[in-house]
Design a protein around this motif. Structure first.
Motif, PDB file in Angstrom:
ATOM      1  N   GLY A 727       0.756  -1.294   0.053  1.00 48.39           N
ATOM      2  CA  GLY A 727       0.078   0.210   0.139  1.00 48.39           C
ATOM      3  C   GLY A 727       0.823   1.304  -0.002  1.00 48.39           C
ATOM      4  N   ALA A 728       2.164   1.095  -0.027  1.00 53.95           N
ATOM      5  CA  ALA A 728       2.914   2.331  -0.054  1.00 53.95           C
ATOM      6  C   ALA A 728       3.164   2.999  -1.357  1.00 53.95           C
ATOM      7  CB  ALA A 728       4.314   1.909   0.591  1.00 53.95           C
ATOM      8  N   LYS A 729       3.124   4.419  -1.401  1.00 54.84           N
ATOM      9  CA  LYS A 729       3.494   5.097  -2.684  1.00 54.84           C
ATOM     10  C   LYS A 729       5.115   5.215  -2.681  1.00 54.84           C
ATOM     11  CE  LYS A 729       2.719   8.902  -5.365  1.00 54.84           C
ATOM     12  NZ  LYS A 729       1.850  10.363  -5.400  1.00 54.84           N
ATOM     13  N   VAL A 730       5.769   4.142  -3.326  1.00 56.82           N
ATOM     14  CA  VAL A 730       7.353   4.268  -3.380  1.00 56.82           C
ATOM     15  C   VAL A 730       7.810   5.778  -4.406  1.00 56.82           C
ATOM     16  CG1 VAL A 730       9.337   3.196  -3.703  1.00 56.82           C
ATOM     17  CG2 VAL A 730       7.342   1.912  -2.793  1.00 56.82           C
ATOM     18  N   HIS A 731       8.547   6.400  -3.892  1.00 57.75           N
ATOM     19  CA  HIS A 731       8.912   7.635  -4.578  1.00 57.75           C
ATOM     20  C   HIS A 731      10.697   7.401  -5.040  1.00 57.75           C
ATOM     21  CE1 HIS A 731       5.555  10.109  -3.693  1.00 57.75           C
ATOM     22  NE2 HIS A 731       5.610   9.366  -2.601  1.00 57.75           N
ATOM     23  N   LEU A 732      10.940   7.968  -6.042  1.00 60.84           N
ATOM     24  CA  LEU A 732      12.519   7.885  -6.256  1.00 60.84           C
ATOM     25  C   LEU A 732      13.176   8.789  -5.137  1.00 60.84           C
ATOM     26  CD1 LEU A 732      12.560   8.389 -10.165  1.00 60.84           C
ATOM     27  CD2 LEU A 732      13.385   6.356  -8.951  1.00 60.84           C
ATOM     28  N   PRO A 733      14.502   8.511  -5.010  1.00 61.36           N
ATOM     29  CA  PRO A 733      15.267   9.303  -4.126  1.00 61.36           C
ATOM     30  C   PRO A 733      15.034  10.699  -4.406  1.00 61.36           C
ATOM     31  CG  PRO A 733      16.594   7.444  -4.970  1.00 61.36           C
ATOM     32  CD  PRO A 733      15.498   7.319  -5.821  1.00 61.36           C
ATOM     33  N   CYS A 734      15.031  11.489  -3.310  1.00 62.53           N
ATOM     34  CA  CYS A 734      14.895  12.866  -3.609  1.00 62.53           C
ATOM     35  C   CYS A 734      15.806  13.731  -2.455  1.00 62.53           C
ATOM     36  CB  CYS A 734      13.470  13.411  -3.489  1.00 62.53           C
ATOM     37  SG  CYS A 734      13.243  15.267  -3.363  1.00 62.53           S
TER      38      CYS A 734
END
Length: 979
Positions: A727-734
């Motif tokens: 259920g997580a929204k996985v983002h690229l590194p920022c």
């Protein structure tokens, strides 16, 4: 007359084992000699045992070398002298100082210099003279006549040994055997001479012989003979107080675990305490308890496993979380009066907490008395064949042919290969280098340097120069302080739940977890990715086949999954019996009574013990010794045969039918070699339930914990996939959101800087730390100025999307950063009197594409996040069926498309290879494949990517898989960046 004898513990120099050395000496009538291995005392204690057993007087010592130069030889007068030599070498090893030209003063050891090594000598110092140096005394008076000794080094036993020595030197120096210089190796005469030959060579200088004999006669290695206990003897300083304290702690712990009314628990604790006191193990339990209490005060989580989990006292002291009553575990499996090998507790900590626990042990019990256990790697690895080939000067192509298993038949008649194999067989059991044991710690009553010098390996903690087997023979019981990633997963997940959701989880409430229907429902479907010990494809299959929905079944599964059990056919028998318990045929009512829990199969070592006790009438101690003997660990064949006879005598006295007894014995003797400790499996299963609890109720935090603690069985991308499914929204590194590791807030998970290929380690910590101290980065220029990052490093961050917060495309950012850093020095982070902004030029709009982004991610992260691997395929075809429908097609041939997860190669009984594969379908669900030897060489695995798979669907106890007929890797669309 042999003051300078070396064993193969003079690594890559000596050629003789201690046993061979002593046998050679006895054959030549040698009555006393000194072992002086180069810069180590690894073999001294073993040398004393072997010499005494063969009627030879042992003398301990050490040869000290710096680089290639022999500096001096130390000869111990007694055990105090051996300690002085060990202390001297240990100091220089631990302080990382080079050995000096002259050692510090020794009170109980002699020092022997090579001829020409030193002019003025102290009272305990001598000069060693080789027989080929005697010509230097011709017609000359020696001013140090009483200081001259016979120096006859020994490194080998024959010319073959000398040739082996040359190969060892070539390997050590990484050079051709013909290029080994004279000063890099010993002389061909450095061996035991024929009886009387050495005396004959010194016959004109009889005073040198007398000096040598006198010195050797003065040496007495006054170590006690026979095996003694060398561990710290007491915890409190007094044995009586140790006994009282252990009894107090055990009874308090019993009340904590069982309450005041459990009579069976009280009885077992008292019985165990009596054995522990009688065998003098109070201090061992109390020290282990002290280590556990320290780690609990620090908030560290531990798992106590191994045979120690058979102990009720250990359970009451919270050393383990395995209940011996619930599992019917036998204390004798851990400790009994006849056990010859020392028992130990295996205590697991998280990988990032173990060193602090070890540091506590060193500080608590003193560096003089504490050391890590060493280990010894040998030349048995067949990669040594490559090293021998290099020393011989063979071309790489020829060496590759010799190490290629497929060319074994052709190599068999090759003369060069025969020569290499002969050398390899001579080297095979020789030690190659000293290293460090996985977790063994020794706590000694006396200073540990009475028994060994100490090394300083990369861990930075003093380490003994011998291994666990020698420690056992000398008289040490080790404490195993280990680490594993599974504990790190649990520890971090618990912390994340507390921070993200404000919930404090008591992860030790395992008995409640075991009753939770949601956890058991997940367990029986094999939905266990990330969970300790139960996430591998083979384990998930087994859980499904066993419809595993309870702790006891999981404990059994943790045992029968092990290679020996599975290959013996016991796993298949267990599964069959599990599904048809009414059809199990027990040999005898006693067998049914004792093995009903495991459906007639002796899964555990404890099952073997139970059968010996209840069917054969043996006591627990004899039953465990017999069990160990059947697995090849008997003290002596005579002892083992006596216990076999005792078993059969017991069955006769109990009136057991002879034909039944024969079959019982056949099963006992065959199963004993494969069975596994139930306590060990039970410990694993406890940790599995803790992981299951977190995965079931806090799946996002749990999967972040897995990712941040080096994953588990699978590669990183699969855990990212599981994090998304949770259920997580996985983002690229920022640079404005990410930490070094994966960070999660609510449902937003940001990949960390660790794992970005090519990004230097210092920036993984610096970027988030600078942001914490001075606020978010405002734009590209601000980021570059504050981090002082170099051009190639910021390009990596731009390409993986870490500067997307600027709102600019990657191409625009790359243009800007090259304009900023390409032709001049980077902006300074120091204070400026006047800030001159960078000039900005109006550029045409540069757009990124999702396909370009995916290729950047493949290169820099190892997997695409913007698109899936299925999105990158040239074909839109995703197979005729998906995993969820497999059971509908049992017996039919189907075509599926799967993303490669992993593969495993096994050998069949007829020594042919077969392969098992694991894949994800386009829905993200797992399916498994079987590849037989007749198909896979034609259709091989070709690494990561997606495959088109054609095969027959088969089912085994409710678990479907695909037997592959055809198999091909699918092409992906081209990289637009390269077009």
């Amino acid at each position: 007359m042999y003051l300078n004898v070396h064993s193969y513990y003079s690594l890559r120099y000596g050629t003789l084992s201690i046993k061979e050395l002593v046998e050679e000496a006895r054959a030549r009538g040698i009555t006393q000699m000194a072992l002086t291995d180069i810069n180590n005392s690894t073999g001294v204690m073993e040398f004393m045992r072997e010499c005494r057993a063969n009627g030879i007087k042992p003398i301990g010592g050490m040869e000290f070398r710096r680089d290639k130069k022999l500096l001096y030889i130390g000869i111990a007068r007694n055990r105090e002298g051996m300690k002085e030599l060990n202390d001297f070498l240990s100091y220089h090893n631990l302080e990382q100082k080079v050995l000096p030209d002259k050692p510090w003063p020794f009170r109980h050891a002699y020092v022997v210099y090579p001829l020409g090594g030193k002019a003025e000598l102290e009272a305990n110092e001598y000069i060693g003279v080789r027989f080929d140096e005697l010509h230097q005394f011709y017609n000359r008076e020696s001013g140090n006549a009483d200081k001259l000794l016979v120096l006859q080094p020994v490194f080998m036993a024959s010319r073959i040994g000398y040739r082996l020595h040359e190969y060892l030197r070539g390997i050590d120096l990484n050079t051709l055997i013909t290029m080994v210089e004279h000063e890099d190796k010993c002389k061909e005469t450095d061996l035991f001479l024929k009886p009387g030959e050495l005396e004959a060579k010194f016959s004109k200088y009889a005073f040198i012989l007398d000096n040598t004999r006198r010195l050797m006669d003065s040496c007495v290695m006054d170590y006690p003979e026979g095996k003694i206990k060398l561990n710290r003897k007491t915890f409190t300083g007094n044995a009586h107080d140790d006994k009282a304290l252990l009894e107090k702690l055990a009874m308090e712990g019993m009340l904590y675990r069982y309450g005041p009314k459990n009579k069976e628990a009280q009885k077992r604790v008292k019985n165990e305490l009596k054995v522990i006191v009688d065998l003098d193990f109070c201090a061992y339990f109390l020290i282990t308890n002290d280590i556990i209490q320290y780690s609990m005060r620090r908030g560290y989580y531990h798992v106590g496993r191994g045979s120690g989990a058979n102990s009720m006292v250990a359970y009451c002291l919270r050393i383990t979380d395995v209940d011996p009553i619930t599992l019917d575990l036998y204390f004798e499996r851990f400790l009994n009066a006849e056990r010859t090998s020392p028992p130990d507790f295996d205590i697991d900590y998280s990988w990032d907490e173990r060193e602090d626990v070890q540091d506590y042990i060193f500080k608590r019990y003193g560096r003089e008395h504490t050391a890590l256990l060493g280990t010894m790697s040998t030349f048995k690895d067949r990669s040594v064949i490559r090293e021998i080939g290099k020393v011989m000067g063979l071309p790489k192509s020829e060496i590759d042919g010799f190490t290629d298993p497929s060319r074994a038949a052709a190599n068999r008649d090759n003369d060069t290969f025969k020569k290499i194999t002969a050398i390899y067989e001579l080297m095979g059991k020789m030690p190659n280098q000293r290293s460090i044991h996985a977790g063994g710690v020794l706590i000694s009553e006396e200073p540990i340097t009475y028994y060994t010098a100490l090394d300083l390996p990369p861990k930075g903690m003093p380490t003994v120069q011998w291994d666990m087997y020698e420690a056992e023979d000398i008289g040490y019981d080790k404490y195993d302080i280990l680490s594993q990633r599974g504990i790190g997963h649990i520890k971090e997940a618990v912390k994340l739940v507390a921070r993200n959701q404000g919930k404090n989880i008591d992860i030790h409430q395992v008995k409640d977890f075991m009753k939770d229907p949601n956890l058991n429902a997940r367990l029986k479907t094999g939905n266990t990715i990330g969970c300790f010990y139960i996430e591998s494809p083979a384990m998930r299959q087994l859980l499904t086949k066993l419809v595993c929905d309870n702790y006891l079944t999981l404990v059994a599964a943790s045992s029968i999954i092990r290679p020996g059990v599975a290959q013996s056919g016991m796993m298949k028998t267990y599964i069959q019996n599990f599904h048809a318990p009414d059809k199990v045929r027990y040999l005898h009512p006693v067998m049914q009574e004792q093995l009903k829990e495991t459906f007639g199969v002796m899964v555990y070592q404890e099952d073997v013990i139970k059968v010996c006790i209840h069917y054969g009438g043996m006591d627990g101690t004899d039953a465990d010794i017999l069990r160990r003997g059947m697995s090849g660990k008997y003290r002596s064949r005579v002892e083992f045969d006596r216990l076999v006879e005792k078993f059969h005598e017991g069955t006769l006295m109990l009136g057991r039918p002879e034909d039944v007894t024969r079959e019982v014995w056949r099963q006992v003797s065959s199963f004993a070699g494969y069975s596994f400790s139930k306590a060990h499996s039970a410990s694993f299963a406890v940790e599995s339930y803790q992981s299951l609890y977190l995965k079931t109720y806090y799946p996002m935090e749990f999967m972040v914990g897995v990712l941040n603690n080096y994953g588990g069985f699978y590669t990183r991308w699969l855990y990212v996939h599981e994090l998304r499914r949770a259920g997580a929204k996985v983002h690229l590194p920022c640079v404005n959101q990410s930490s070094a590791t994966v960070a999660i807030q609510a449902r937003d998970a940001y990949l960390g800087f660790v794992g970005i290929q090519g990004l230097e380690a210092k920036f993984t910590e610096l970027i988030p730390e600078e942001r914490r101290l001075n606020g978010r980065y405002t734009d590209l220029e601000d980021f570059v100025r504050r981090t002082e990052i170099r051009l190639e490093q910021v390009v990596i961050l731009i390409r993986c999307g870490a500067l997307r917060f600027t709102g600019k495309s990657k191409k625009t950012l790359l243009w800007d950063v090259h304009a900023m850093l390409g032709q001049k020095t980077r902006p300074s982070s120091h204070s400026e009197l006047f800030h001159t902004p960078v000039k900005h030029y109006k550029m045409p709009e540069l757009q990124d594409t999702r396909l370009e982004d995916a290729y950047h991610e493949l290169e820099l992260l190892g997997f695409p996040l913007t698109l899936s691997m299925f999105d990158l395929l040239k074909t839109p075809y995703r197979g005729d069926i998906r995993t969820k429908d497999l059971m509908k097609y049992v017996g039919q041939t189907v075509r599926m498309v799967g993303r490669y997860v992993c593969e495993k190669t096994v050998r069949t009984k007829n020594n042919k290879k077969m392969w098992f594969g694991t894949f994800l379908d386009a829905d993200g669900d797992f399916f498994d494949t079987t590849h037989f030897s007749n198909s896979t060489p034609v259709y091989p695995f070709r690494g990561a990517g997606c495959y088109l798979i054609m095969g027959k669907v088969v089912e085994d106890f409710g678990f479907p898989s695909v037997e592959v007929v055809k198999f091909a890797k699918l092409e992906i669309v081209g990289n637009p960046i390269m077009d």
